[in-house]
Design a protein around this motif. Structure first.
Motif, PDB file in Angstrom:
ATOM      1  N   LEU A   1       0.827  -1.205   0.000  1.00  0.00           N
ATOM      2  CA  LEU A   1       0.000   0.000   0.000  1.00  0.00           C
ATOM      3  C   LEU A   1       0.863   1.258   0.000  1.00  0.00           C
ATOM      4  O   LEU A   1       0.537   2.248  -0.667  1.00  0.00           O
ATOM      5  CB  LEU A   1      -0.945  -0.008   1.201  1.00  0.00           C
ATOM      6  N   ILE A   2       1.956   1.217   0.734  1.00  0.00           N
ATOM      7  CA  ILE A   2       2.892   2.337   0.720  1.00  0.00           C
ATOM      8  C   ILE A   2       3.514   2.474  -0.666  1.00  0.00           C
ATOM      9  O   ILE A   2       3.724   3.584  -1.159  1.00  0.00           O
ATOM     10  CB  ILE A   2       3.966   2.163   1.815  1.00  0.00           C
ATOM     11  N   GLY A   3       3.786   1.356  -1.322  1.00  0.00           N
ATOM     12  CA  GLY A   3       4.300   1.400  -2.690  1.00  0.00           C
ATOM     13  C   GLY A   3       3.314   2.043  -3.649  1.00  0.00           C
ATOM     14  O   GLY A   3       3.684   2.847  -4.501  1.00  0.00           O
TER      15      GLY A   3
ATOM     16  N   GLY B   1       3.296   5.686  -2.867  1.00  0.00           N
ATOM     17  CA  GLY B   1       4.533   6.270  -3.386  1.00  0.00           C
ATOM     18  C   GLY B   1       4.497   6.439  -4.888  1.00  0.00           C
ATOM     19  O   GLY B   1       4.973   7.448  -5.428  1.00  0.00           O
ATOM     20  N   ALA B   2       3.924   5.485  -5.572  1.00  0.00           N
ATOM     21  CA  ALA B   2       3.815   5.575  -7.030  1.00  0.00           C
ATOM     22  C   ALA B   2       2.891   6.711  -7.433  1.00  0.00           C
ATOM     23  O   ALA B   2       3.201   7.492  -8.341  1.00  0.00           O
ATOM     24  CB  ALA B   2       3.297   4.261  -7.604  1.00  0.00           C
ATOM     25  N   LEU B   3       1.754   6.813  -6.764  1.00  0.00           N
ATOM     26  CA  LEU B   3       0.833   7.898  -7.074  1.00  0.00           C
ATOM     27  C   LEU B   3       1.457   9.255  -6.763  1.00  0.00           C
ATOM     28  O   LEU B   3       1.334  10.203  -7.544  1.00  0.00           O
ATOM     29  CB  LEU B   3      -0.478   7.707  -6.316  1.00  0.00           C
ATOM     30  N   LEU B   4       2.134   9.339  -5.616  1.00  0.00           N
ATOM     31  CA  LEU B   4       2.806  10.580  -5.243  1.00  0.00           C
ATOM     32  C   LEU B   4       3.907  10.936  -6.238  1.00  0.00           C
ATOM     33  O   LEU B   4       4.015  12.081  -6.682  1.00  0.00           O
ATOM     34  CB  LEU B   4       3.383  10.469  -3.827  1.00  0.00           C
ATOM     35  N   ALA B   5       4.718   9.960  -6.604  1.00  0.00           N
ATOM     36  CA  ALA B   5       5.799  10.200  -7.563  1.00  0.00           C
ATOM     37  C   ALA B   5       5.248  10.623  -8.915  1.00  0.00           C
ATOM     38  O   ALA B   5       5.793  11.521  -9.567  1.00  0.00           O
ATOM     39  CB  ALA B   5       6.667   8.952  -7.711  1.00  0.00           C
TER      40      ALA B   5
ATOM     41  N   VAL C   1      10.179   4.103  -1.455  1.00  0.00           N
ATOM     42  CA  VAL C   1      11.265   4.074  -0.475  1.00  0.00           C
ATOM     43  C   VAL C   1      11.148   5.274   0.471  1.00  0.00           C
ATOM     44  O   VAL C   1      11.302   5.133   1.692  1.00  0.00           O
ATOM     45  CB  VAL C   1      12.642   4.039  -1.180  1.00  0.00           C
ATOM     46  N   VAL C   2      10.852   6.439  -0.084  1.00  0.00           N
ATOM     47  CA  VAL C   2      10.711   7.638   0.749  1.00  0.00           C
ATOM     48  C   VAL C   2       9.550   7.471   1.727  1.00  0.00           C
ATOM     49  O   VAL C   2       9.688   7.739   2.928  1.00  0.00           O
ATOM     50  CB  VAL C   2      10.525   8.895  -0.132  1.00  0.00           C
ATOM     51  N   LEU C   3       8.402   7.023   1.233  1.00  0.00           N
ATOM     52  CA  LEU C   3       7.252   6.838   2.118  1.00  0.00           C
ATOM     53  C   LEU C   3       7.476   5.723   3.132  1.00  0.00           C
ATOM     54  O   LEU C   3       7.032   5.827   4.275  1.00  0.00           O
ATOM     55  CB  LEU C   3       5.991   6.567   1.308  1.00  0.00           C
ATOM     56  N   LEU C   4       8.174   4.664   2.737  1.00  0.00           N
ATOM     57  CA  LEU C   4       8.483   3.585   3.677  1.00  0.00           C
ATOM     58  C   LEU C   4       9.398   4.090   4.790  1.00  0.00           C
ATOM     59  O   LEU C   4       9.200   3.762   5.964  1.00  0.00           O
ATOM     60  CB  LEU C   4       9.127   2.407   2.946  1.00  0.00           C
TER      61      LEU C   4
END
Length: 87
Positions: A37-39, A42-46, A72-75
């Motif tokens: 879910l964090i991935g 992160g993908a949506l944010l990126a 990675v940043v969100l994790l």
């Protein structure tokens, strides 16, 4: 290209979550599901940040790279927040 749709970013996010877990191994309180879910987040944010900065994300490699970096940043942020809350 499917990478430009929300569904494409969700699929890329699943892969990015797994790659983020490989890049940042360790015990996370949420486990694999939270990591994926964090991935996705992160993908949506990126994708949002890249588009707002004018990056085209023409290739799938660029999309996966941005999504993985976002994951990675969100994790890392997730681990900091959870560590403070638990400890």
């Amino acid at each position: 290209m499917p990478e430009r749709s929300i569904l494409g970013w969700l699929l890329i996010g699943l892969v990015a979550g797994v790659l983020g877990k490989v890049i940042m191994p360790g015990r996370d309180p949420g486990g694999v599901i939270v990591t994926m879910l964090i991935g996705i987040a992160g993908a949506l944010l990126a994708g949002f940040v890249a588009r707002s900065m004018g990056f085209a994300m023409e290739s799938a490699w660029a999309s996966y790279g941005a999504a993985t970096l976002g994951a990675v940043v969100l994790l890392a942020l997730y681990r900091v927040v959870v560590a403070r809350r638990i400890g």
